[in-house]
Design an enzyme around this catalytic site. Structure first.
Site, PDB file in Angstrom:
ATOM      1  N   GLU A  59      -2.304  -5.831  -1.603  1.00 37.95           N
ATOM      2  CA  GLU A  59      -3.147  -5.778  -0.414  1.00 37.95           C
ATOM      3  C   GLU A  59      -2.938  -4.437   0.276  1.00 37.95           C
ATOM      4  OE1 GLU A  59      -2.631  -8.760   2.663  1.00 37.95           O
ATOM      5  OE2 GLU A  59      -4.226  -7.889   3.881  1.00 37.95           O
ATOM      6  N   ASN A 118      -8.799  -5.290   3.907  1.00 34.92           N
ATOM      7  CA  ASN A 118      -9.286  -6.044   5.057  1.00 34.92           C
ATOM      8  C   ASN A 118     -10.538  -5.381   5.610  1.00 34.92           C
ATOM      9  OD1 ASN A 118      -6.911  -8.032   5.686  1.00 34.92           O
ATOM     10  ND2 ASN A 118      -5.969  -6.049   5.245  1.00 34.92           N
ATOM     11  N   GLU A 150     -11.075  -9.017   2.273  1.00 37.26           N
ATOM     12  CA  GLU A 150     -10.495 -10.042   3.147  1.00 37.26           C
ATOM     13  C   GLU A 150     -11.184 -10.028   4.507  1.00 37.26           C
ATOM     14  OE1 GLU A 150      -6.247  -9.916   3.418  1.00 37.26           O
ATOM     15  OE2 GLU A 150      -5.963  -9.938   1.246  1.00 37.26           O
ATOM     16  N   ASP A 180      -8.946 -14.722   5.269  1.00 38.48           N
ATOM     17  CA  ASP A 180      -7.600 -14.329   5.705  1.00 38.48           C
ATOM     18  C   ASP A 180      -7.124 -15.234   6.841  1.00 38.48           C
ATOM     19  OD1 ASP A 180      -5.309 -12.822   5.839  1.00 38.48           O
ATOM     20  OD2 ASP A 180      -6.326 -10.918   6.174  1.00 38.48           O
ATOM     21  N   GLU A 237       0.725 -16.454   2.683  1.00 43.40           N
ATOM     22  CA  GLU A 237       1.163 -15.222   3.349  1.00 43.40           C
ATOM     23  C   GLU A 237       2.512 -15.429   4.014  1.00 43.40           C
ATOM     24  OE1 GLU A 237      -2.232 -12.724   5.295  1.00 43.40           O
ATOM     25  OE2 GLU A 237      -2.247 -14.713   6.196  1.00 43.40           O
TER      26      GLU A 237
HETATM   27  P1  C2E Z   1      -3.276  -9.492   7.518  1.00 46.56           P
HETATM   28  O1  C2E Z   1      -4.426  -8.954   6.760  1.00 46.56           O
HETATM   29  O2  C2E Z   1      -3.155 -10.956   7.631  1.00 46.56           O
HETATM   30  O3  C2E Z   1      -2.008  -8.831   6.841  1.00 46.56           O
HETATM   31  C1  C2E Z   1      -0.767  -9.462   6.706  1.00 46.56           C
HETATM   32  C2  C2E Z   1       0.217  -8.942   7.716  1.00 46.56           C
HETATM   33  O4  C2E Z   1       1.452  -9.654   7.555  1.00 46.56           O
HETATM   34  C3  C2E Z   1       0.578  -7.483   7.545  1.00 46.56           C
HETATM   35  O5  C2E Z   1       0.839  -6.958   8.838  1.00 46.56           O
HETATM   36  C4  C2E Z   1       1.870  -7.546   6.735  1.00 46.56           C
HETATM   37  O6  C2E Z   1       2.673  -6.393   6.880  1.00 46.56           O
HETATM   38  C5  C2E Z   1       2.513  -8.743   7.362  1.00 46.56           C
HETATM   39  N1  C2E Z   1       3.478  -9.402   6.472  1.00 46.56           N
HETATM   40  C6  C2E Z   1       3.559  -9.365   5.122  1.00 46.56           C
HETATM   41  N2  C2E Z   1       4.575 -10.144   4.662  1.00 46.56           N
HETATM   42  C7  C2E Z   1       5.143 -10.698   5.760  1.00 46.56           C
HETATM   43  C8  C2E Z   1       6.257 -11.592   5.942  1.00 46.56           C
HETATM   44  O7  C2E Z   1       6.920 -12.046   5.019  1.00 46.56           O
HETATM   45  N3  C2E Z   1       6.553 -11.931   7.237  1.00 46.56           N
HETATM   46  C9  C2E Z   1       5.848 -11.456   8.295  1.00 46.56           C
HETATM   47  N4  C2E Z   1       6.226 -11.839   9.529  1.00 46.56           N
HETATM   48  N5  C2E Z   1       4.797 -10.605   8.155  1.00 46.56           N
HETATM   49  C10 C2E Z   1       4.456 -10.235   6.905  1.00 46.56           C
HETATM   50  P2  C2E Z   1       0.223  -5.562   9.300  1.00 46.56           P
HETATM   51  O8  C2E Z   1       0.207  -4.606   8.159  1.00 46.56           O
HETATM   52  O9  C2E Z   1       0.932  -5.177  10.545  1.00 46.56           O
HETATM   53  O10 C2E Z   1      -1.281  -5.901   9.616  1.00 46.56           O
HETATM   54  C11 C2E Z   1      -1.644  -6.777  10.640  1.00 46.56           C
HETATM   55  C12 C2E Z   1      -3.103  -7.083  10.588  1.00 46.56           C
HETATM   56  O11 C2E Z   1      -3.887  -5.918  10.870  1.00 46.56           O
HETATM   57  C13 C2E Z   1      -3.595  -7.551   9.221  1.00 46.56           C
HETATM   58  O12 C2E Z   1      -3.285  -8.913   9.034  1.00 46.56           O
HETATM   59  C14 C2E Z   1      -5.063  -7.266   9.319  1.00 46.56           C
HETATM   60  O13 C2E Z   1      -5.721  -8.291  10.034  1.00 46.56           O
HETATM   61  C15 C2E Z   1      -5.089  -5.998  10.148  1.00 46.56           C
HETATM   62  N6  C2E Z   1      -5.240  -4.850   9.238  1.00 46.56           N
HETATM   63  C16 C2E Z   1      -4.316  -4.222   8.490  1.00 46.56           C
HETATM   64  N7  C2E Z   1      -4.863  -3.238   7.752  1.00 46.56           N
HETATM   65  C17 C2E Z   1      -6.187  -3.256   8.033  1.00 46.56           C
HETATM   66  C18 C2E Z   1      -7.323  -2.494   7.585  1.00 46.56           C
HETATM   67  O14 C2E Z   1      -7.220  -1.590   6.728  1.00 46.56           O
HETATM   68  N8  C2E Z   1      -8.559  -2.810   8.108  1.00 46.56           N
HETATM   69  C19 C2E Z   1      -8.695  -3.822   9.034  1.00 46.56           C
HETATM   70  N9  C2E Z   1      -9.923  -4.078   9.505  1.00 46.56           N
HETATM   71  N10 C2E Z   1      -7.661  -4.558   9.464  1.00 46.56           N
HETATM   72  C20 C2E Z   1      -6.429  -4.288   8.968  1.00 46.56           C
HETATM   73 MG    MG Z   2      -5.272  -9.417   5.032  1.00 42.77          MG
HETATM   74 MG    MG Z   3      -3.372 -12.669   7.013  1.00 47.90          MG
HETATM   75 MG    MG Z   4      -3.722 -11.145  10.343  1.00 51.36          MG
END
Ligand code: C2E
Ligand code: MG
Ligand code: MG
Ligand code: MG
Length: 281
Positions: A59, A118, A150, A180, A237
């Site tokens: 991802e 995403n 996603e 998602d 997740e």
């Molecule tokens: P998401 O798409 O649900 O991504 C999963 C989030 O959970 C990611 O946070 C990831 O680093 C985190 N994660 C992964 N494994 C674990 C785990 O074992 N425990 C916990 N507590 N967290 C874990 P991240 O990277 O901070 O991203 C947060 C959200 O920001 C994403 O949720 C997504 O909704 C958004 N996002 C990230 N990248 C993009 C992007 O390129 N475009 C858009 N539109 N949204 C993005």
């Molecule tokens: Mg995601």
């Molecule tokens: Mg998610």
């Molecule tokens: Mg999220």
């Protein structure tokens, strides 16, 4: 007295709003600079087949490598970027980046590796933006069947008819669609049946409960088997412990992501990991 108290409350409230809009403008200016300085990069988190430990996908997660401040997490800037429209420029770049990376992995023999990114609902819903995305996608000569888009449920619900129409267009091109954060929104079965999706991503709030009690496991098991019944692939997740992993395997969940299996990594670390796992096959 009550009158001055009331006044104070009002001024405090106004100050709060003022501060909020101030922060908003500051953040939006910062994002603009970040775009100019090309401070946004992608990290990748492995997606794993739980029973075998095999890497089946990645991802893409945006990271803001802010000059001076280090990494700013997406949750702190995506919403502002969506509100200002800066998300369009940001996502254009992210999509280009993702497609180029997919192409490179294909050329290196990792053709089966699924690549997820995403997509903001704003980009899906806004006409001009969606056309741009379609154009962007057609620039790359790729097999889209291994690319997953996603989207979140709360995001598509506000404009469900249009969202369904566009998701269908993307699916006709071959893309897979993942829902998602499943379990955090309305998650009603009605929506689940309406949305043209292939994959359900079980939100980490389901998965990373401190100690999964029997009751919790039953709920998750029910959700997973229901999803399978509908023909969806399920990705859990936020798997953070061995116990959670074992519980998920025991209830029939096949795929997952989480810190226990692999944290989001920069492209060099991910490539190193792919190299090692490929060598071990
Ligand atoms: P998401 O798409 O649900 O991504 C999963 C989030 O959970 C990611 O946070 C990831 O680093 C985190 N994660 C992964 N494994 C674990 C785990 O074992 N425990 C916990 N507590 N967290 C874990 P991240 O990277 O901070 O991203 C947060 C959200 O920001 C994403 O949720 C997504 O909704 C958004 N996002 C990230 N990248 C993009 C992007 O390129 N475009 C858009 N539109 N949204 C993005
Ligand atoms: Mg995601
Ligand atoms: Mg998610
Ligand atoms: Mg999220």
């Amino acid at each position: 007295n009550a009158k001055t108290e009331g006044k104070n409350k009002i001024s405090f409230y106004e100050k709060n709003i003022h501060e909020k809009s101030n922060n908003f403008i500051l953040m939006s200016n910062k994002i603009q600079k970040g775009l100019t300085n090309k401070e946004f990069i992608l990290f990748y988190q492995p997606q794993i087949e739980l029973r075998t430990g095999k890497i089946t996908g990645m991802e893409a997660l945006v990271r803001w490598n802010h000059l001076g401040e280090g990494f700013v997490p997406p949750n702190e800037f995506i919403r502002v970027a969506e509100a200002t429209g800066q998300i369009y420029e940001l996502e254009n770049r992210i999509i280009r980046n993702v497609l180029a990376q997919k192409k490179e992995w294909e050329e290196r023999g990792f053709s089966d590796l699924e690549l997820s990114f995403n997509l903001s609902s704003k980009s899906l819903i806004r006409d001009s933006k969606f056309e741009q995305i379609e154009e962007l996608l057609s620039e790359y000569d790729l097999d889209y069947t291994n690319i997953v888009i996603e989207i979140t449920e709360t995001a598509v619900i506000s404009n469900i008819d249009l969202a369904v129409e566009r998701l269908n267009i993307l699916r006709e091109k071959g893309f897979k669609i993942a829902l998602d954060d499943f379990g955090t929104g309305f998650s009603s079965l009605t929506y689940l049946m309406m949305l043209p999706i292939d994959i359900i991503k079980l939100d980490k709030s389901y998965v990373c409960m401190k100690n999964m009690e029997d009751k919790d496991i039953h709920i998750i098991k029910f959700v997973v088997s229901l999803a399978h019944e509908f023909g969806f692939k399920v990705v859990a997740e936020g798997i953070e412990t061995k116990e959670q992993l074992e519980n998920l395997i025991s209830i029939g969940c096949e795929y997952g992501q989480g810190f226990f299996l692999g944290i989001p990594m920069d492209i060099d670390s991910i490539n190193a990991l792919l190299q090692v796992t490929a060598a071990n096959l």
